[in-house]
Design an enzyme around this catalytic site. Sequence first.
Site, PDB file in Angstrom:
ATOM      1  N   ALA A   1      16.193   8.244  -2.998  1.00 53.85           N
ATOM      2  CA  ALA A   1      15.393   7.033  -2.801  1.00 53.85           C
ATOM      3  C   ALA A   1      14.542   7.124  -1.536  1.00 53.85           C
ATOM      4  CB  ALA A   1      16.309   5.813  -2.736  1.00 53.85           C
TER       5      ALA A   1
ATOM      6  N   ARG B   1       4.889  -3.718  -9.575  1.00 54.00           N
ATOM      7  CA  ARG B   1       4.744  -2.397 -10.188  1.00 54.00           C
ATOM      8  C   ARG B   1       4.229  -2.432 -11.626  1.00 54.00           C
ATOM      9  NH1 ARG B   1      10.295   0.302  -7.705  1.00 54.00           N
ATOM     10  NH2 ARG B   1       9.420   0.716  -5.639  1.00 54.00           N
TER      11      ARG B   1
END
Length: 526
Positions: free
Chosen positions: A46, A273
């Site tokens: 991540a 997104r």
Amino acid sequence: MTHIEADVLIVGGGIAGLMAAEYLSSHKNVIVITKFSEEQSNSYLAQGGISAAVDKEDSWVEHLLDTIKAGHLHNDHEMVKNLVQEGKNVIHTLAQWGVRFDRTEDGSFMLGKEGGHHRNRIVHAGGDQTGKKVMDALIRRVKDKVEVITYQYAVDLIIQNNKCTGVYCKDDAGNSTFFHAKNTILAGGGYAGIYATTSNAFGSDGSVLCMAYRAGVELSDLEFVQFHPTLLTGRNTVGLITEAVRGKGGVIVNSKGIPFMEGVHPLKDLAPRDIVSRRIFEEIHNHGERVYLDIRGITGFEKHFPGVSMLCEKAGVSLNEGLIPVAPGAHFTMGGIVSDQNGKTSMAGLYAIGECANTGVHGANRLASNSLLEGAVFAKSAAQSILLTDDCNTSSFSFRELETPTQDYALASELLSEEQIRSIMDKHAGICRHEEGLKAAAEMLQLTTWNPLLINEPLSVIKRLNMQTMAWLTLTSALKREESRGSHYRKDYPFPQSEWEQKKIIRSLRHDESIIAQKAAARVFN
């Protein structure tokens, strides 16, 4: 065949699994099993940080509103409230456990901004290496307190008297192990790896969701798959360009250098997104343009983003030109095993936390940097629930009850290859979907049964079954939701519908197999 017992078995070694292990380790005998090594997880990779309202000008209420707006009103409001209120505690706990978060000269947290957030509230470590820094700290903490068994692929849940009593696993050599536990926590990640174009590097095939499904556990929201707008592209997809690059001033442009997010959303390049991904998809597929992330306005890029810089070097992309080629790809899955505020599922003795769970916090589209936060928050609540549970009434266990005969069923011959499955998902269940394609794809993936006997099947076949099961569940859930909402966009139903607001599509094996049997008898497929 090896038999191993524990108080708590945790399937998955990402942030959710290891934090749960840490909380439980002082009171319980805990075993963690992982598909790969401890350093091979999506949590470890991540780049983004952890969102938390730690700034004095910020509040958990604002974080909640941003989360619900990004989730297109499909979120469970109480669960989101629980998530964002724990943000500060998560950051301070991890800092106490040895995570060195990035700080300013006065010692306060250095806060970044990412898509969908109206304030700077993203806490990072090592610039774009937050996942690595957090996971390294967790691995150090559990090292001498928890047994971590690597390279174990969880095949099926062990169910006795309607209670989960463990998991049956296989390794790459085909050796079998039965893990028996009073409580089992599934923390095995999501299913974005069933797509060809994906940011997920390690085995994200939805295997823990599939074995829960085969055991009759409820799943939900499987149609909601988040596509990250900026995957680094070349001949192949080689990695993800963190949203923090755009938060620092990176701009999405086309081949002509035009910043085409102008006028699309008030947050422009930092819109949620789903919006950015669809706009890039349109630019590439409808206008024939290549898309780049223009980083020429960021001073000291390599210092701020060492991980991204290494990815670019690996891909042969020169940072001197200031343009990084990008395209959207499957990144995170909002759907999963239905679980409550304590991680409890519809099966006694079984918990689900992290990306494999569906708590309702993300709604139809996850807000950036809420994923590591989710894993940490629900790891703690699940651990606390287990510690408060009375284990005295746990029934005795006999492995002999699990010995099963060989079935006369050629499973392998029904399955598609992994490449075929990924190609189908990219084509028919990607950023833009349509009834005709969804139906055709679902028919290609259809099996005679979704619950075959697996104990004698090779691991390669089991992995293909899980991929095909997860693909079929995703496609058929997308087919059922006749609207567009968040990450789920259908060309034939391009707008959200009020009757679908807060409506969840629950999937369970018993219901699905009953429908399949009825349709097979009538020679009908839908």
